[in-house]
Design a protein around this motif. Structure first.
Motif: not given
Length: 316
Positions: A93, A96, A100, A112, A114, A128
């Motif tokens: 988390e 990401c 970004y 973004f 993942f 995200s």
């Protein structure tokens, strides 16, 4: 008199609730950066080398992502993460959000994604969101990930050396469709999101996106609605309690205490005990006693110091 005081108190309370809306621009700093209009930084990064045997498919995906970026007017970046990014959920988390911001800047509009092909078990895919994308997708993050990542194999069934390029291809295609289908217009200002990491609110005000520590109009309107409903309920309860405790009857007539047969006046005459009388003036300004007074799920937290972000993740 009391009705006038009640009306004045109600007006005063309304002013207290509405006043912050008129002082917004002088107190709040807006960090929203919007979308630059350039989709050149949007795209797919195949870190896991899923398309090593199908480079043409990756080229088509790159084009699809850039077209979606132009159509939705936001940044879109998708990382197919390989073993180098095998991290804990909280680290994913944080990565990401910060990746970004490094690529597109703080508080710009975009997403973004993942895609976890690191070999971690269970795999953790994460989305995200930033800027307007927070308002568009925050309530539907789980649905977006469930629909898009349903094409990916479960982490328990992944076999090293297996070709999963088609699974990833369909995942990205579905993800872009989900972004389009869930995009809505929240310019009414009634919807907002609070980021506990940056302590900022994200919402529209006068048709403009605001990312600020100043509370949105919806917060004040909600508080006002609660106050009005609560005040109405208290008023009704007070009224019915008073009504049940006090039984109002007709005016008392002294005649009901006298017997016409036993009370008889044969002679009537008026005599003053004294010849002088005294008059007392009662001012009309005097008044009685009493006093009236008017009366989507975000699993991460506390890990990011850049722009404001929403988002959510899922295991598979």
């Amino acid at each position: 008199m009391r009705r006038s005081l009640s009306a004045a108190a109600a007006a005063f309370m309304m002013i207290l609730f509405i006043l912050p809306l008129f002082t917004f621009d002088s107190h709040a700093e807006n960090s929203a950066a919007g979308w630059s209009g350039d989709s050149s930084l949007s795209g797919v990064e195949d870190e896991a080398d899923m398309f090593r045997e199908h480079p043409e498919a990756l080229d088509l995906l790159q084009e699809d992502v850039k077209n979606a970026s132009q159509s939705l007017q936001m940044n879109i970046y998708i990382l197919i993460a390989g073993p180098e990014h095998r991290m804990s959920d909280s680290e994913v988390e944080k990565f990401c959000d910060e990746a970004y911001d490094r690529r597109f800047g703080n508080d710009t509009d975009g997403v973004f994604l993942f895609i976890d092909m690191t070999g971690k078990r269970p795999a953790y895919d994460y989305l995200s969101t930033a800027g307007t994308a927070i308002l568009f997708y925050q309530d539907n993050v789980d649905a977006i990930l469930d629909a898009a990542c349903s094409y990916l194999p479960s982490s328990d069934s992944v076999t090293e050396g297996e070709d999963y390029s088609y699974d990833v291809k369909y995942t990205i295609g579905s993800f872009l469709k989900q972004l389009e289908s869930y995009q809505e217009d929240f310019r009414s200002g009634l919807k907002y999101y609070y980021d506990p990491d940056t302590h900022k609110y994200i919402y529209y005000f006068n048709g403009e996106l605001k990312i600020t520590k100043f509370k949105p109009p919806a917060v004040y309107l909600k508080a006002l609605a609660i106050a009005l409903v609560g005040g109405g309920i208290v008023h009704l309860i007070t009224y019915f309690v008073a009504k049940s405790n006090y039984k109002f009857k007709a005016k008392t007539d002294p005649k009901i205490y006298l017997s016409r047969e036993e009370t008889r006046f044969n002679f009537r005459d008026d005599h003053l005990l004294r010849s002088n009388t005294t008059k007392t003036y009662i001012s009309s300004n005097s008044s009685g006693g009493g006093h009236h007074s008017g009366g989507g799920h975000r699993s991460g937290g506390g890990h990011h110091s850049g722009g404001s972000h929403g988002g959510g993740g899922r295991h598979r």
